[in-house]
Design an enzyme around this catalytic site. Structure first.
Site, mmCIF file in Angstrom:
data_model
loop_
_atom_site.group_PDB
_atom_site.id
_atom_site.type_symbol
_atom_site.label_atom_id
_atom_site.label_comp_id
_atom_site.label_asym_id
_atom_site.label_seq_id
_atom_site.Cartn_x
_atom_site.Cartn_y
_atom_site.Cartn_z
ATOM 1 N N HIS A 72 0.815 -1.216 0.000
ATOM 2 C CA HIS A 72 0.000 0.000 0.000
ATOM 3 C C HIS A 72 0.849 1.267 0.000
ATOM 4 O O HIS A 72 0.343 2.357 -0.250
ATOM 5 C CB HIS A 72 -1.002 0.000 1.164
ATOM 6 N N ASP A 117 -0.003 -7.584 1.622
ATOM 7 C CA ASP A 117 0.453 -6.184 1.626
ATOM 8 C C ASP A 117 1.985 -6.152 1.662
ATOM 9 O O ASP A 117 2.598 -5.873 2.687
ATOM 10 C CB ASP A 117 -0.144 -5.462 2.834
ATOM 11 N N GLY A 208 2.938 6.731 8.990
ATOM 12 C CA GLY A 208 4.342 7.000 8.702
ATOM 13 C C GLY A 208 5.238 5.807 8.969
ATOM 14 O O GLY A 208 6.363 5.739 8.485
ATOM 15 N N GLY A 211 5.177 -0.018 6.014
ATOM 16 C CA GLY A 211 6.261 -0.591 5.231
ATOM 17 C C GLY A 211 7.532 -0.861 6.010
ATOM 18 O O GLY A 211 8.448 -1.513 5.512
#
Length: 265
Positions: A72, A117, A208, A211
């Site tokens: 994402h 994801d 933030g 990932g």
């Protein structure tokens, strides 16, 4: 009921677009309840930046050419719009910037269910390793409930929160998928290909951090994916790297083989 709950929790994202807060989406701040990471102590951590050098997601260095992050964070993006910054704990100074050559998003990524994801980025030139820039290994075994984990990132201190500068880190504990599913029964599905962490209210990931790396015993075992923002006493959910290890290795190898075959023609 499920759709009504999701509609209720939709919010305005940091980029000005409508985003579900289940995602720890592009937003700049830091981990909730964390501490400043030691300088150079997280050498595998990267910051993904936009064209305007604005941090929007985290990632992990896998080797000299490949970065691990969340789907994402990259889906729909062009390599031209993303740069990778390594070798700094600061969002404002230091570090070395690399351009991105290729983005590979998992073909079965589902933004609605938040499944698969995961994505990998290939930088355009070899990353130069040193004391503060190093790769992190993939896991050799799966993560069990109760495992001690370390999360690092530049996610928000609170939701909404102030913009930080220093990389944050926090110690967390893994939760069983079964317990995680029970907690999220009326909010969102949780899959076996995910890891959940939950310590206590006031500690966890936030916007933030997406990932970024979840680490166990020096190996990256999770990728920050989604949760109820932020640190409200609900588990944080990560893509389980062990479940995608074969996909990661195959895609990195395939890309390398393609380059070799092209050069040999």
């Amino acid at each position: 009921m499920f759709k009504l709950i999701l509609l209720f929790v939709f919010i305005y994202g940091a980029t000005g677009s409508i985003l579900p807060p289940r995602f720890y989406s592009p937003g700049v701040s830091r981990i909730v309840g964390g501490d400043d990471a030691p300088e150079g102590g997280i050498p595998y951590q990267v910051s993904l930046r936009s064209l305007f050098n604005s941090h929007f997601c985290g990632g992990s260095i896998l080797n000299k050419r490949w970065i691990l992050t969340a789907a994402h964070c990259t889906v729909g993006s062009s390599p031209l719009t993303i740069t990778v910054v390594v070798g700094t704990n600061s969002l404002k100074k230091g570090g070395v910037q690399y351009s991105v050559e290729k983005i590979i998003v998992h073909k079965e990524y589902d933004s609605g269910l938040i499944m698969n994801d995961i994505s990998i980025l290939k930088v355009s030139e070899d990353i130069e390793f040193n004391e503060i820039v190093q790769p992190i290994e993939l896991p050799e075994e799966d993560t069990d409930p109760g495992a001690d984990l370390v999360l690092t990132g530049w996610g928000r201190l609170s939701y909404p929160g102030n913009l930080p500068d220093k990389l944050q880190m926090i110690n967390l504990t893994s939760l069983s998928v079964k317990d995680c599913k029970n907690i999220y029964t009326f909010i969102s599905p949780v899959f076996d290909s995910q890891i959940c962490s939950l310590t206590k209210s006031g500690e966890g990931a936030c916007h933030g951090d997406s990932g970024g790396p979840l680490v166990e015993n020096g190996k990256v075992v999770g990728i920050v994916s989604w949760g109820v923002p932020c640190a409200r006493g609900y588990p944080d959910v990560y893509s389980r790297v062990y479940s995608f290890k074969e996909w990661i290795l195959e895609n990195m190898k395939e890309e390398t083989d393609n380059v070799v075959n092209y050069l040999m023609k």
